[in-house]
Design an enzyme around this catalytic site. Sequence first.
Site, PDB file in Angstrom:
ATOM      1  N   CYS A 112       0.933  -1.173  -0.047  1.00 27.42           N
ATOM      2  CA  CYS A 112       0.001   0.120   0.163  1.00 27.42           C
ATOM      3  C   CYS A 112       0.844   1.251  -0.241  1.00 27.42           C
ATOM      4  O   CYS A 112       0.456   2.098  -0.641  1.00 27.42           O
ATOM      5  CB  CYS A 112      -0.897  -0.099   1.183  1.00 27.42           C
ATOM      6  SG  CYS A 112      -1.996  -1.526   1.077  1.00 27.42           S
ATOM      7  N   HIS A 251      -3.713   6.597   4.219  1.00 24.37           N
ATOM      8  CA  HIS A 251      -4.318   5.498   3.248  1.00 24.37           C
ATOM      9  C   HIS A 251      -5.710   5.164   3.412  1.00 24.37           C
ATOM     10  O   HIS A 251      -5.851   5.069   4.707  1.00 24.37           O
ATOM     11  CB  HIS A 251      -3.390   4.330   3.557  1.00 24.37           C
ATOM     12  CG  HIS A 251      -3.653   2.775   3.116  1.00 24.37           C
ATOM     13  ND1 HIS A 251      -3.983   2.828   1.672  1.00 24.37           N
ATOM     14  CD2 HIS A 251      -3.728   1.598   3.411  1.00 24.37           C
ATOM     15  CE1 HIS A 251      -4.402   1.567   1.289  1.00 24.37           C
ATOM     16  NE2 HIS A 251      -4.050   0.923   2.283  1.00 24.37           N
ATOM     17  N   ASN A 281     -10.259  -0.227  -0.435  1.00 26.90           N
ATOM     18  CA  ASN A 281      -8.820  -0.186  -0.290  1.00 26.90           C
ATOM     19  C   ASN A 281      -8.089  -0.687  -1.611  1.00 26.90           C
ATOM     20  O   ASN A 281      -7.973  -1.690  -2.147  1.00 26.90           O
ATOM     21  CB  ASN A 281      -8.268  -1.089   0.786  1.00 26.90           C
ATOM     22  CG  ASN A 281      -7.041  -0.967   1.070  1.00 26.90           C
ATOM     23  OD1 ASN A 281      -6.208  -0.486   0.183  1.00 26.90           O
ATOM     24  ND2 ASN A 281      -6.452  -1.663   2.160  1.00 26.90           N
TER      25      ASN A 281
HETATM   26  C1  LIG Z   1     -11.067  -6.939   8.266  1.00 22.71           C
HETATM   27  C2  LIG Z   1     -11.904  -6.292   9.442  1.00 22.71           C
HETATM   28  C3  LIG Z   1     -12.993  -5.242   9.096  1.00 22.71           C
HETATM   29  C4  LIG Z   1     -12.801  -7.399  10.266  1.00 22.71           C
HETATM   30  O1  LIG Z   1     -13.565  -6.600  11.459  1.00 22.71           O
HETATM   31  P1  LIG Z   1     -13.353  -7.391  12.882  1.00 22.71           P
HETATM   32  O2  LIG Z   1     -14.225  -6.653  13.486  1.00 22.71           O
HETATM   33  O3  LIG Z   1     -12.152  -7.545  13.266  1.00 22.71           O
HETATM   34  O4  LIG Z   1     -14.216  -8.664  12.512  1.00 22.71           O
HETATM   35  P2  LIG Z   1     -13.593 -10.022  12.705  1.00 22.71           P
HETATM   36  O5  LIG Z   1     -12.405 -10.607  11.947  1.00 22.71           O
HETATM   37  O6  LIG Z   1     -13.366 -10.368  14.282  1.00 22.71           O
HETATM   38  O7  LIG Z   1     -14.811 -10.901  12.528  1.00 22.71           O
HETATM   39  C5  LIG Z   1     -16.172 -10.783  13.205  1.00 22.71           C
HETATM   40  C6  LIG Z   1     -17.095 -11.976  12.562  1.00 22.71           C
HETATM   41  O8  LIG Z   1     -17.407 -11.213  11.488  1.00 22.71           O
HETATM   42  C7  LIG Z   1     -17.419 -12.453  10.385  1.00 22.71           C
HETATM   43  N1  LIG Z   1     -17.263 -11.572   9.128  1.00 22.71           N
HETATM   44  C8  LIG Z   1     -16.181 -11.318   8.477  1.00 22.71           C
HETATM   45  N2  LIG Z   1     -16.293 -10.920   7.195  1.00 22.71           N
HETATM   46  C9  LIG Z   1     -17.492 -10.828   7.294  1.00 22.71           C
HETATM   47  C10 LIG Z   1     -17.991 -10.099   6.200  1.00 22.71           C
HETATM   48  N3  LIG Z   1     -17.633  -9.557   4.911  1.00 22.71           N
HETATM   49  N4  LIG Z   1     -19.518 -10.279   6.253  1.00 22.71           N
HETATM   50  C11 LIG Z   1     -20.148 -10.738   7.369  1.00 22.71           C
HETATM   51  N5  LIG Z   1     -19.458 -11.258   8.445  1.00 22.71           N
HETATM   52  C12 LIG Z   1     -17.978 -11.088   8.311  1.00 22.71           C
HETATM   53  C13 LIG Z   1     -16.218 -13.156  10.600  1.00 22.71           C
HETATM   54  O9  LIG Z   1     -16.334 -14.419  10.057  1.00 22.71           O
HETATM   55  C14 LIG Z   1     -16.509 -13.311  12.094  1.00 22.71           C
HETATM   56  O10 LIG Z   1     -17.632 -14.019  12.463  1.00 22.71           O
HETATM   57  P3  LIG Z   1     -17.371 -15.221  13.801  1.00 22.71           P
HETATM   58  O11 LIG Z   1     -17.268 -14.237  14.985  1.00 22.71           O
HETATM   59  O12 LIG Z   1     -18.732 -16.132  13.781  1.00 22.71           O
HETATM   60  O13 LIG Z   1     -16.212 -15.854  13.498  1.00 22.71           O
HETATM   61  C15 LIG Z   1     -10.929  -5.686  10.701  1.00 22.71           C
HETATM   62  O14 LIG Z   1     -10.288  -6.439  11.133  1.00 22.71           O
HETATM   63  C16 LIG Z   1     -10.107  -4.680   9.933  1.00 22.71           C
HETATM   64  O15 LIG Z   1     -10.581  -3.695   9.387  1.00 22.71           O
HETATM   65  N6  LIG Z   1      -8.770  -5.179   9.744  1.00 22.71           N
HETATM   66  C17 LIG Z   1      -8.014  -4.275   8.796  1.00 22.71           C
HETATM   67  C18 LIG Z   1      -8.089  -4.697   7.542  1.00 22.71           C
HETATM   68  C19 LIG Z   1      -7.214  -3.862   6.660  1.00 22.71           C
HETATM   69  O16 LIG Z   1      -7.715  -2.608   6.402  1.00 22.71           O
HETATM   70  N7  LIG Z   1      -6.301  -4.528   5.884  1.00 22.71           N
HETATM   71  C20 LIG Z   1      -5.521  -3.839   5.108  1.00 22.71           C
HETATM   72  C21 LIG Z   1      -4.459  -2.977   5.497  1.00 22.71           C
HETATM   73  S1  LIG Z   1      -3.442  -2.222   4.217  1.00 22.71           S
END
Ligand SMILES: CC(C)(COP(=O)(O)OP(=O)(O)OC[C@H]1O[C@@H](n2cnc3c(N)ncnc32)[C@H](O)[C@@H]1OP(=O)(O)O)[C@@H](O)C(=O)NCCC(=O)NCCS
Length: 324
Positions: A112, A251, A281
């Site tokens: 990124c 970003h 993103n």
């Molecule tokens: C990816 C992200 C949005 C997930 O949010 P979170 O609050 O951490 O969610 P979790 O990963 O703990 O997942 C929570 C639940 O939602 C579910 N889930 C994940 N993606 C889902 C989606 N697209 N739709 C519905 N549910 C979803 C998971 O399976 C999990 O279910 P479970 O509790 O039954 O296992 C968050 O972790 C994030 O923003 N991370 C940074 C990602 C990023 O920006 N990366 C690039 C950086 S350059």
Amino acid sequence: MGTVILGTGSCLPERVVTNHDLAEIVETNDEWIRTRTGIKTRRIAAAGEETYRLAARAAEQALAMAGVAAADLDLIVVGTITSHMLMPSTACFVQKEIGATKAFAFDLNAACPGFLYGLDVADQYVRADPSRKILVIGAETLSTRTNWEDRNTCVLFGDGAGAAVVGGGPQGRGMVGSVLCSDGRLWSLLHMHAPVSNNADLEEPDHPGVHIIMEGREVFKYAVKAMETSISDLLHREGVSLDEIDLFIPHQANIRILNKLVERIGIPLEKVFINVEKYGNTSAASIPIALDEANRGGRLKPGNKLLICSFGGGFTWGASLINW
Ligand SMILES: CC(C)(COP(=O)(O)OP(=O)(O)OC[C@H]1O[C@@H](n2cnc3c(N)ncnc32)[C@H](O)[C@@H]1OP(=O)(O)O)[C@@H](O)C(=O)NCCC(=O)NCCS
């Protein structure tokens, strides 16, 4: 002399994919995606919208704004992790597309922050010879490297390209400096495998496929902390206070990371440029697309202090300060 941005450009694929569209291919819904990421739509490339083509269109806009002919470019640097081919580079394809016959060209893989790293490379070349004209691009078609069956990742990313033409300008204007960092020990938290090896000895057992693999929660924590630290290190080093910043372009990974970062560094939200809801993103393209929108939208006036920062797989991260 300073290293100034003479022109900006951007190019997004035509096709808009909504959260409702994604709910038809994976178990997700608009409400989950919006509340967890702030993303409402993203652009997804179609035939004729390969990474280099998006990059070339963004470059043409930047050159037109700068009043620089492609034939006068000395260097093309493209930040990308989704090159059309492994060889030649996207930068060479862009060179061919726009007719930048004099330039040398290479890609830079810093995930990124690829555009930030590219801007710093350009800054070094222009400091050495202010007559140089350099095209810095961030361009991605992450849709080609997304696991469309993984709801944890496929809702986050989008395609696009942004570009800037960089050259010598008046003293006191342009790039003030950058803080760039990497930590390869944390590679596994956000990574993408190469194609399957043709050398049986180097073959990876259980190759998962060529797509983004991510530990979302861990990435979230590191991203906020790392960007916060690079910003405070940069401002401290350059003797600039946060109050002096006129525009902050972070970003565009997701709104929760952005909000947390903004809260931690303590900058007013009206000084922060946000467009993640439209494009998701777009990795290395995220900053230059936002920069171009801010520039064309009149958010940047001569003399403004612009702060940009990014974070991505590697891990790689950093921040740059620019006197517009
Ligand atoms: C990816 C992200 C949005 C997930 O949010 P979170 O609050 O951490 O969610 P979790 O990963 O703990 O997942 C929570 C639940 O939602 C579910 N889930 C994940 N993606 C889902 C989606 N697209 N739709 C519905 N549910 C979803 C998971 O399976 C999990 O279910 P479970 O509790 O039954 O296992 C968050 O972790 C994030 O923003 N991370 C940074 C990602 C990023 O920006 N990366 C690039 C950086 S350059």
